[in-house]
Write an enzyme that holds these catalytic residues in place. Sequence first.
Site, PDB file in Angstrom:
ATOM      1  N   HIS A 187     -60.912  12.533  31.003  1.00 36.68           N
ATOM      2  CA  HIS A 187     -59.881  12.411  32.040  1.00 36.68           C
ATOM      3  C   HIS A 187     -59.144  13.718  32.287  1.00 36.68           C
ATOM      4  O   HIS A 187     -58.042  13.722  32.815  1.00 36.68           O
ATOM      5  CB  HIS A 187     -58.893  11.293  31.674  1.00 36.68           C
TER       6      HIS A 187
ATOM      7  N   ALA B  90     -53.399   4.883  13.637  1.00 31.84           N
ATOM      8  CA  ALA B  90     -54.511   5.820  13.443  1.00 31.84           C
ATOM      9  C   ALA B  90     -54.237   6.814  12.314  1.00 31.84           C
ATOM     10  O   ALA B  90     -55.103   7.051  11.457  1.00 31.84           O
ATOM     11  CB  ALA B  90     -54.784   6.563  14.749  1.00 31.84           C
TER      12      ALA B  90
END
Length: 249
Positions: A119, A232
């Site tokens: 992106h 994470a």
Amino acid sequence: MREIPRDLIKGLREGQNVAVLTGAGVSAESGVPTFRGQEGLWKRYSPQELATPQAFAQDPKLVWEWYDWRRSLIAPLEPNAAHRFIAALEKRYPHFLLITQNIDGLHQKAGSTRLVELHGNIWKLRCTEEGTVRDDKRVPLPQIPPLCDNCGALLRPHVVWFGEPLPPDALNRAMEAAEDCDLFLVVGTSGVVYPAAAFPQIAQSHKAKVLEINPEETPITSVTTWYLKGKAGEVCQMLARALDLPLGG
Ligand code: BJW
């Protein structure tokens, strides 16, 4: 999340061809806001008004003010243990590709080099006339909206908005990696934005084992071999310890 499954450690130790897909969640512990969820950007800002080519055509100043604000927010931030773990994984495997949807540049800051940015990148600007791309890390930008030094046309953020095609080279490399890998890691994405959201399924249907790390289950969870529920940074620290992988930092 307390225990790492033994067969996952074995899979990570023995893997040869590894691909990793990351989303905004991987940068959350660094302080970058995600898009969706309670604290997400889309709760306060409208994607239609800020992240489409139509929005930019209608009000480039508004769109640029938003991106300039996000640049100032991201600029001082540092990679976290998840970025560093992924950078360390890259050194371990002969075949490796990091496929990121993130535009923040934190993976590169952590040392990742074998990566594709699906992106785009918020630190790059593109001329709307010439298509030329330049690096620009100035915060704040001296002029909003910024103009091309060469031709005077509007510059735009070098990112991919809704309805725009992804960079073909990045997309092709990501697709190849998903089809060829034996292990596919998915970290911190809601799995709702396509085509990125299709890669875990593609990898699984080509016989890769899929590991997902996310505090919340997602549409991807149903194709995983292992789902590690958690943040994470925290989960990656546990994985690094289990693999004797030094993370530094
Ligand atoms: C943690 C955590 C922690 C929290 N640790 N985890 C209908 C069906 C299928 C497709 C479409 C459709 N209608 C339209 C489409 C296409 C559209 C799309 O997918 N739309 C869906 C939303 C329905 N896709 C496109 O338009 C794409 N282009 C395209 O398809 O082109 C086709 C084409 C071909 C030829 C010509 C023309 C066109 C482009 C998509 C571009 C996306 N752009 C954005 C903005 C980028 C720039 C910017 O940043 O400003 O990309 S939108 C936004 O979403 C951003 C992200 O990269 C992307 C994905 O989000 P991500 O990363 O998953 O973040 P979140 O917030 O959604 O999730 C965070 C996750 O982290 C959550 O799961 C949390 O639980 C987790 N988390 N803390 C680990 N500590």
